[in-house]
Write a protein that holds these residues in place. Structure first.
Motif, PDB file in Angstrom:
ATOM      1  N   LYS A   1       0.841  -1.200   0.000  1.00 20.00           N
ATOM      2  CA  LYS A   1       0.000   0.000   0.000  1.00 20.00           C
ATOM      3  C   LYS A   1       0.877   1.251   0.000  1.00 20.00           C
TER       4      LYS A   1
ATOM      5  N   ALA B   1       0.880   4.251  -2.530  1.00 19.25           N
ATOM      6  CA  ALA B   1       0.667   5.637  -2.105  1.00 19.25           C
ATOM      7  C   ALA B   1       1.779   6.520  -2.654  1.00 19.25           C
ATOM      8  N   TRP B   2       3.012   6.037  -2.549  1.00 15.89           N
ATOM      9  CA  TRP B   2       4.145   6.796  -3.087  1.00 15.89           C
ATOM     10  C   TRP B   2       3.985   6.965  -4.596  1.00 15.89           C
TER      11      TRP B   2
ATOM     12  N   GLY C   1       2.004   9.823  -5.484  1.00 18.49           N
ATOM     13  CA  GLY C   1       2.504  11.100  -4.994  1.00 18.49           C
ATOM     14  C   GLY C   1       2.132  11.431  -3.559  1.00 18.49           C
ATOM     15  N   GLU C   2       1.582  10.455  -2.807  1.00 22.32           N
ATOM     16  CA  GLU C   2       1.312  10.727  -1.394  1.00 22.32           C
ATOM     17  C   GLU C   2       2.576  10.491  -0.584  1.00 22.32           C
ATOM     18  N   ASP C   3       2.566  10.996   0.675  1.00 16.53           N
ATOM     19  CA  ASP C   3       3.798  10.803   1.460  1.00 16.53           C
ATOM     20  C   ASP C   3       3.761   9.499   2.251  1.00 16.53           C
ATOM     21  N   GLY C   4       2.577   8.865   2.375  1.00 17.60           N
ATOM     22  CA  GLY C   4       2.481   7.563   3.030  1.00 17.60           C
ATOM     23  C   GLY C   4       2.800   7.592   4.514  1.00 17.60           C
ATOM     24  N   LYS C   5       2.697   8.766   5.137  1.00 17.27           N
ATOM     25  CA  LYS C   5       3.100   8.870   6.547  1.00 17.27           C
ATOM     26  C   LYS C   5       2.237   8.003   7.461  1.00 17.27           C
TER      27      LYS C   5
END
Lengths: 192, 571
Positions: free
Chosen positions: B29, B33-34, B37-41
């Protein structure tokens, strides 16, 4: 729920916190300590005595879970020789073993006095068909130990004198092992 | 002492393994997410907390290799937020490898044989690259992380054993079950009181009403107890589907082609036993879809399809049964190859419609791959998959449209502990057959039977089916002959058919399947037993074995010899 069902696939583990696990651990340690103390020299063990024909046999009461009336045994095609079939113990299906055949004695038709000794071995239940159940006897450990001499049929671990008669001591675990092969924990339900 | 320790280890495995299995899924996942372009924090946080739990539990059990691996993975996660995007693949690879290693280590914990060497090697290798990254400053990331090749991927393809055998019950559910049991006991006590009075010959006006009321209540209580306990056996099918996410990803990489895996209806509840037994066969179906179904990128582009292929795993409830779908948008089944193969086998293909021809792939030897690739041509065939599904009391079907894709549908019971079965009698004995294997039940007249070379054949729907007297096959004590049995049950298991000649049939009913003790493993013709009304115990036939035997049993010699004989297949 019988113990075999507990072993079966859908074994239910009740979620327990760590504290409870540790408590159980502590309890077990305490129990073990107590068991150590009770191993006094004159230990007495209880046996369930039953008849096959005119001969009295006995198995350790600790191996015996309960004694029930012999109900209809359902024949199972291709079952190994001493297994007469299966019976239902409150919904749990267990093999009904003919104790006579196990000990190399001639078979006999069931009578109203026939009983099923329900024996638990490594979490599995077996019903031993016997002619009738006699009594509970108490034997001291030295008497049991000194009885294991000479040659005896498989599963018979010794003979002791009780009153005027002789009682043959039987070990259900050994007998099943010898007659039905290794009695490992049940795995049938896990088969793919 | 030892028992307590192994119980604690078992608790550890039960508690920790699901978290370890979740690591791989979460890393995937994260990668996704990466990718968008999400940061996946949030994912990293949840990964770290899972790893932390594993570490703590393992340390408490003294399983230091597990604790060390979890620790170093935690470190990797800690650095993850800061690494450059181009370094992310190496990091993902390390996390996946570490996750697999954790699963493997935890699984071997009960046996006491932890592969400490492999754990040490991984920890050293990973720690070195973290140190290197740290020394080079926060932005250097984990680019130099060496990865081990070839060792990963085993876990998801063989997910069957480690997590078997236990289900968790919430404390609340236990309380409710206890309450129901309590209600049942109260009911019984009330009945006992009335019973005692009736025994003394006293009958009170209200007794009948009391008994009616209590019996109705008892019926409700016990049914509810059963339903609740059955629910304990269930798990969301997502636990099965989730295992294929990683698998499809690895296959996609291997083929160098983007494949998207969609999951629908993951919350559908299914018996854990079904999930366990389907796990491996479904790997084959998924692999089949990738290896045979999905075209190369060039082919897809030429056909005007999106280059990214799609595999759908879906589940849903329909009429009380679970429908599982495995669909791909590939080229569809190769009908020409199937027809050619069928003709080679001597099958008259003109008698079959398109759909029936497609179903031939469930028969042994109908793999249609032109070339045996690394992906396909290994492992079990679709015939084995069909056998497993049938054994679970389900059916498998396929529907394929050329150029548009293939859809496999599995129709399964929600639980294997309840099955629909036909109860029949032969001589004085009673047996049950799961309905999933029954093609037909017919009246068997003497003229429908013929014996050729001691092979008994039943004419059935313009065809012949090998038949055997059920009494003789099952070793009953009766003297009746096959010709005299009034009914025949036509069975199909895999691609084999066989008919059992029996005395009577009773209706189809829902039965609770109970396993037979391991001492009866030699009774290959039985798959279990059930208890019918009045406590009657009835063996359940294992139709795969029974059909096999029917096809091997010869009629007795005319001289009156009645012993069953088993010879090699004549057909």
């Amino acid at each position: 729920m019988s113990s075999e069902e507990r072993n079966a696939e859908a074994m239910a583990v009740v979620a327990a916190g760590k504290a409870e696990t540790l408590l159980a651990f502590a309890d077990a340690l305490v129990a073990q300590g107590q068991r150590g103390q009770t191993q006094a020299p004159a230990e007495v063990r209880q046996y369930v005595a039953f008849f096959l024909g005119e001969t009295e046999y006995a198995i350790p009461i600790l191996q015996c879970r309960e004694i029930v009336r012999l109900t209809t045994v359902t024949r199972v095609p291709e079952a190994p020789a001493p297994v007469r079939g299966v019976v239902s113990l409150r919904g749990h299906i267990m093999p009904a073993v003919d104790t006579r055949l196990c000990l190399g004695l001639p078979g006999a038709p069931p009578t109203p006095r026939s009983r099923l000794l329900v024996v638990e071995v490594t979490g599995r239940l077996f019903g031993f068909i016997v002619d009738r159940v006699a009594r509970i006897i108490k034997l001291s450990v030295p008497a049991i130990e000194s009885s294991a001499e000479g040659t005896a049929p498989l599963g018979v671990t010794g003979a002791v004198r009780v009153g005027d008669g002789t009682v043959l001591l039987m070990d259900a675990d050994l007998l099943l092992h010898a007659r039905l092969g290794a009695v490992a924990p049940n795995t049938r339900g896990e088969e793919a | 002492m030892e028992d307590i320790f192994s119980a604690l280890v078992k608790d550890f495995v039960d508690e920790t393994q699901p978290i370890a299995l979740e690591v791989g899924a979460q890393v995937l996942k994260l990668e996704e997410a990466w990718g968008v372009g999400e940061d996946g924090k949030a994912l990293l946080r949840s990964l770290r907390s899972g790893l932390h739990t594993i570490k703590g539990n393992a340390a408490m059990m003294g399983l230091s290799p597990v604790a060390q691996v979890a620790h170093v993975l935690e470190d990797v996660c800690a650095r993850a937020a800061e690494v450059e995007p181009e370094d992310r693949p190496a990091l993902v690879q390390a996390l996946l490898e570490g996750g697999d290693l954790l699963v493997m280590l935890i699984r071997s914990a009960p046996a006491g044989s932890l592969d400490a060497g492999r754990a040490d090697e991984f920890v050293a290798r990973t720690a070195v690259s973290i140190e290197a990254a740290r020394a080079a400053g926060a932005s250097a990331g984990l680019a130099q992380m060496p990865t081990e090749t070839g060792a990963a991927g085993v876990v998801t393809s063989a997910p069957s054993d480690g997590e078997r055998g236990s289900a968790r019950i919430a404390d609340g559910d236990v309380d409710e079950l206890l309450e129901l049991a309590g209600e049942a006991i109260v009911g019984q006590t009330e009945l006992l009181r009335v019973h005692a009075r009736l025994l003394r010959g006293e009958f009170e006006a209200g007794d009948m009403e009391v008994m009616d009321r209590v019996l109705t209540g008892l019926g409700r209580t016990t049914r509810e107890m059963r339903d609740r306990l059955l629910r304990v056996r269930l798990a969301p099918i997502a636990t099965l589907f989730g295992r294929y996410g990683r698998y499809v990803r690895d296959l996609a990489r291997e083929r160098g082609q983007p494949i998207e895996l969609c999951i629908e209806g993951g919350g559908t509840a299914v018996d854990r036993a079904i999930i366990r037994r389907l796990s491996e066969p479904l790997v084959h179906v998924v692999r089949n879809a990738v290896a045979h179904g999905i075209e190369t990128a060039e082919e897809r582009a030429a056909a005007g399809k999106p280059v990214k292929a799609r595999i759908l795993l879906g589940a849903g409830l329909r009429e009380g049964r679970v429908q599982v779908t495995i669909a791909d948008d590939g080229r569809g089944l190769d009908m020409q190859a199937i027809v050619a193969k069928a003709k080679a086998e001597g099958i008259d293909t003109s008698r079959y419609g398109e759909q029936d021809l497609q179903r031939l792939i469930f028969h042994a030897g109908f793999s249609t791959a032109k070339t045996v690739t690394e992906l396909a041509g290994r492992g079990v065939g679709l015939d084995v998959v069909a056998g497993v599904v049938q054994g679970l009391g389900g059916r498998i079907d396929v529907r394929s449209t050329s150029g548009q894709g293939t859809v496999f549908t599995l129709d399964l019971p929600v639980t294997v502990s309840l099955q629909k079965a036909l109860v029949f009698g032969v001589d004085s004995e009673t047996f049950a057959v799961p309905t999933g294997f029954i093609l037909d039940t017919v009246e068997s007249r003497e003229k429908d039977l013929q014996e050729i070379n001691r092979v008994l054949l039943l004419s059935w729907r313009d065809d012949f089916v090998r038949a055997t007297d059920a009494g003789r096959l099952l070793g009953c004590q009766g003297l009746a002959e096959a010709w005299a049995r009034p009914y025949a049950i036509v069975l199909q298991a895999g691609n084999k058919r066989g008919a059992l000649l029996v005395d009577w049939l009773s209706g189809v009913q829902e039965i609770v399947v109970k396993p037979l003790d391991a001492a009866l493993l030699g009774c290959r013709m039985l798959s279990g037993a059930t208890v019918l009304a009045q406590g009657k115990v009835v063996p359940i036939l294992d139709c795969v074995e029974v059909v096999r035997r029917v096809n091997r049993t010869l009629q007795p010699e005319r001289s009156g010899e009645t012993k069953a004989e088993v010879v090699y297949d004549v057909f």
